[in-house]
Design a protein around this motif. Structure first.
Motif, PDB file in Angstrom:
ATOM      1  N   VAL A 117      46.513  51.439  44.140  1.00 16.04           N
ATOM      2  CA  VAL A 117      47.392  50.286  43.928  1.00 16.04           C
ATOM      3  C   VAL A 117      46.536  49.058  43.676  1.00 16.04           C
ATOM      4  N   ARG A 118      46.923  48.233  42.687  1.00  8.60           N
ATOM      5  CA  ARG A 118      46.131  47.024  42.428  1.00  8.60           C
ATOM      6  C   ARG A 118      47.053  45.825  42.202  1.00  8.60           C
ATOM      7  N   TYR A 119      46.716  44.739  42.889  1.00  6.48           N
ATOM      8  CA  TYR A 119      47.392  43.450  42.658  1.00  6.48           C
ATOM      9  C   TYR A 119      46.411  42.567  41.890  1.00  6.48           C
ATOM     10  N   PRO A 120      46.920  41.715  40.980  1.00 10.62           N
ATOM     11  CA  PRO A 120      45.992  40.916  40.161  1.00 10.62           C
ATOM     12  C   PRO A 120      45.359  39.739  40.902  1.00 10.62           C
ATOM     13  N   GLY A 121      45.834  39.427  42.109  1.00 12.03           N
ATOM     14  CA  GLY A 121      45.264  38.294  42.857  1.00 12.03           C
ATOM     15  C   GLY A 121      45.819  36.966  42.362  1.00 12.03           C
ATOM     16  N   ASP A 122      45.227  35.867  42.855  1.00 12.32           N
ATOM     17  CA  ASP A 122      45.759  34.522  42.573  1.00 12.32           C
ATOM     18  C   ASP A 122      45.797  34.187  41.092  1.00 12.32           C
ATOM     19  N   ASP A 123      44.798  34.675  40.331  1.00  9.99           N
ATOM     20  CA  ASP A 123      44.761  34.321  38.904  1.00  9.99           C
ATOM     21  C   ASP A 123      45.829  35.044  38.077  1.00  9.99           C
ATOM     22  N   GLY A 124      46.479  36.032  38.675  1.00  8.66           N
ATOM     23  CA  GLY A 124      47.535  36.758  37.960  1.00  8.66           C
ATOM     24  C   GLY A 124      47.022  37.651  36.844  1.00  8.66           C
ATOM     25  N   VAL A 125      45.692  37.854  36.804  1.00 11.43           N
ATOM     26  CA  VAL A 125      45.114  38.665  35.724  1.00 11.43           C
ATOM     27  C   VAL A 125      44.325  39.825  36.332  1.00 11.43           C
ATOM     28  N   PHE A 126      44.578  41.012  35.826  1.00 14.47           N
ATOM     29  CA  PHE A 126      43.803  42.166  36.288  1.00 14.47           C
ATOM     30  C   PHE A 126      42.421  42.135  35.660  1.00 14.47           C
ATOM     31  N   GLY A 127      41.413  42.467  36.455  1.00 21.30           N
ATOM     32  CA  GLY A 127      40.062  42.560  35.901  1.00 21.30           C
ATOM     33  C   GLY A 127      39.940  43.776  34.995  1.00 21.30           C
ATOM     34  N   ARG A 128      38.909  43.735  34.145  1.00 21.96           N
ATOM     35  CA  ARG A 128      38.659  44.853  33.233  1.00 21.96           C
ATOM     36  C   ARG A 128      38.359  46.130  34.011  1.00 21.96           C
ATOM     37  N   THR A 129      38.737  47.262  33.447  1.00 17.04           N
ATOM     38  CA  THR A 129      38.332  48.543  34.057  1.00 17.04           C
ATOM     39  C   THR A 129      37.614  49.376  33.001  1.00 17.04           C
ATOM     40  N   ASP A 130      36.769  50.267  33.472  1.00 14.27           N
ATOM     41  CA  ASP A 130      36.011  51.124  32.567  1.00 14.27           C
ATOM     42  C   ASP A 130      35.866  52.488  33.246  1.00 14.27           C
ATOM     43  N   ALA A 131      36.293  53.519  32.539  1.00 14.42           N
ATOM     44  CA  ALA A 131      36.285  54.859  33.134  1.00 14.42           C
ATOM     45  C   ALA A 131      34.878  55.254  33.595  1.00 14.42           C
ATOM     46  N   ARG A 132      33.831  54.705  32.923  1.00 14.53           N
ATOM     47  CA  ARG A 132      32.451  55.091  33.282  1.00 14.53           C
ATOM     48  C   ARG A 132      32.035  54.525  34.632  1.00 14.53           C
ATOM     49  N   LEU A 133      32.776  53.505  35.104  1.00  9.08           N
ATOM     50  CA  LEU A 133      32.419  52.890  36.391  1.00  9.08           C
ATOM     51  C   LEU A 133      33.143  53.536  37.575  1.00  9.08           C
ATOM     52  N   ILE A 134      33.994  54.510  37.277  1.00  8.96           N
ATOM     53  CA  ILE A 134      34.777  55.130  38.358  1.00  8.96           C
ATOM     54  C   ILE A 134      33.874  55.862  39.346  1.00  8.96           C
ATOM     55  N   ASP A 135      34.098  55.534  40.615  1.00  7.04           N
ATOM     56  CA  ASP A 135      33.443  56.268  41.700  1.00  7.04           C
ATOM     57  C   ASP A 135      34.520  56.455  42.762  1.00  7.04           C
ATOM     58  N   ASP A 136      34.889  57.700  43.005  1.00  6.50           N
ATOM     59  CA  ASP A 136      36.053  57.942  43.861  1.00  6.50           C
ATOM     60  C   ASP A 136      35.948  57.279  45.230  1.00  6.50           C
ATOM     61  N   SER A 168      33.819  54.445  46.105  1.00 10.64           N
ATOM     62  CA  SER A 168      33.649  52.995  46.171  1.00 10.64           C
ATOM     63  C   SER A 168      34.394  52.221  45.075  1.00 10.64           C
ATOM     64  N   ASN A 169      34.753  52.866  43.990  1.00 11.30           N
ATOM     65  CA  ASN A 169      35.415  52.153  42.895  1.00 11.30           C
ATOM     66  C   ASN A 169      36.398  53.093  42.194  1.00 11.30           C
ATOM     67  N   PRO A 170      37.527  53.387  42.876  1.00 12.54           N
ATOM     68  CA  PRO A 170      38.405  54.474  42.405  1.00 12.54           C
ATOM     69  C   PRO A 170      39.021  54.257  41.016  1.00 12.54           C
ATOM     70  N   ILE A 171      39.200  53.007  40.604  1.00  8.12           N
ATOM     71  CA  ILE A 171      39.803  52.841  39.268  1.00  8.12           C
ATOM     72  C   ILE A 171      38.798  52.287  38.251  1.00  8.12           C
ATOM     73  N   GLY A 172      37.548  52.185  38.644  1.00  7.48           N
ATOM     74  CA  GLY A 172      36.517  51.748  37.701  1.00  7.48           C
ATOM     75  C   GLY A 172      36.581  50.274  37.358  1.00  7.48           C
ATOM     76  N   THR A 173      36.786  49.422  38.375  1.00  8.00           N
ATOM     77  CA  THR A 173      36.836  47.975  38.132  1.00  8.00           C
ATOM     78  C   THR A 173      35.454  47.479  37.684  1.00  8.00           C
ATOM     79  N   ASP A 174      35.435  46.658  36.637  1.00  5.99           N
ATOM     80  CA  ASP A 174      34.188  46.059  36.168  1.00  5.99           C
ATOM     81  C   ASP A 174      33.943  44.792  36.981  1.00  5.99           C
ATOM     82  N   ARG A 175      33.033  44.880  37.944  1.00  8.08           N
ATOM     83  CA  ARG A 175      32.860  43.758  38.889  1.00  8.08           C
ATOM     84  C   ARG A 175      32.172  42.564  38.240  1.00  8.08           C
TER      85      ARG A 175
END
Ligand SMILES: [Cu+2]
Length: 278
Positions: free
Chosen positions: A147-166, A168-175
């Motif tokens: 589940v992901r909420y966009p936070g105060d800015d109302g915008v979801f951060g970018r995701t990338d399948a290559r960054l997925i790590d079940d 520590s980073n289950p949906i592959g958020t680009d930090r």
């Protein structure tokens, strides 16, 4: 002469047994079904879905009953005759009658469903989600709801399948993406404020899942490569089960989450508490 009597007073034992069996099956089936009917409603559009289901059951049930009683009477009468002596109607009348009855049944069953269902459909898949709707992204995977909420800015951060790590980073958020900094990522827990529209954007990491909220009459497939959105308004506070309604693998049965419907203040507090942890 006795053979010509249409309804003899004495019923054969076979007829009583078969008739009784059908009646018993019908009553037991309806009785059992009524006991495990839908869970208490908790969404606005759900009232329309319930009305549609009730209409469909009553209309089709009545058609079924009338059809079978007519069929039973005709068989009963015909069985009393030693041979077929005459046609009941001309071929043309049979065609007209069959077509007319078929059309009538389609009209009663489908027409009613469309009349009740189309407004529900447009509310549920709302062409344009209300501007103030809370947006929640749900990414399904074997066997978890991310589940992901966009936070105060109302915008979801970018995701990338290559960054997925079940772990520590289950949906592959680009930090590295600034929009991702305030995103809140959780597992199997969603909270929403009561009485306000919620948009759920669905994604899937692996196979087809189905996001199912039985109390809210919400069910939508999550398909890899697609991001369907559904809109619903929860109408009462409580904790409701999130189930997966698609057989998605060996541990499908334990793909379970919870939707917490809270007051506005409780929701804000809940989100704050969970933001710090993510
Ligand atoms: Cu699933």
């Amino acid at each position: 002469m006795a053979m010509r009597r249409i309804f003899p007073l004495k019923l054969p034992v076979e007829a009583l047994l078969v008739g009784g069996l059908f009646l018993l099956t019908g009553f037991l089936g309806v009785g059992y079904g009524a006991r495990i009917w839908l869970p208490p409603l908790a969404s606005r559009h759900g009232a329309g879905i319930d009305a549609m289901l009730t209409y469909l059951l009553v209309a089709v049930g009545a058609l079924f009953l009338v059809g079978h009683v007519a069929l039973g009477v005709l068989i009963w009468r015909a069985a009393r005759q030693p041979r077929i002596t005459h046609r009941l109607a001309t071929r043309k009348t049979e065609w007209v009658l069959s077509a007319a009855l078929g059309l009538l049944m389609a009209l009663v069953a489908e027409g009613g469903v469309l009349a009740i269902g189309i407004p529900v459909w447009s509310e549920y898949f709302g062409a344009v989600p209300p501007r103030h709707a809370l947006l929640v992204e749900v990414t399904a995977q074997q066997f978890v709801w991310n589940v992901r909420y966009p936070g105060d800015d109302g915008v979801f951060g970018r995701t990338d399948a290559r960054l997925i790590d079940d772990a520590s980073n289950p949906i592959g958020t680009d930090r590295d993406d600034p929009a991702a900094a305030d995103d809140v990522v959780l597992q199997n827990e969603i909270a929403v404020p009561v009485g306000q529209p919620v948009t759920v954007r669905l994604r899937s990491k692996d196979v087809i899942h189905s996001f199912f909220l039985p109390h809210l009459r919400v069910k939508q497939d999550a398909v890899p490569g697609m991001t369907p959105e559904i809109v619903f308004v929860p109408t009462r506070k409580g904790t409701f089960e999130i189930a997966c309604a698609e057989l998605c693998g060996l541990a499908h049965y334990r793909m379970q989450g919870f939707l917490h419907v809270l007051s506005e203040d409780e929701f804000r507090l809940w989100l704050q508490e969970h933001s710090s942890g993510s």
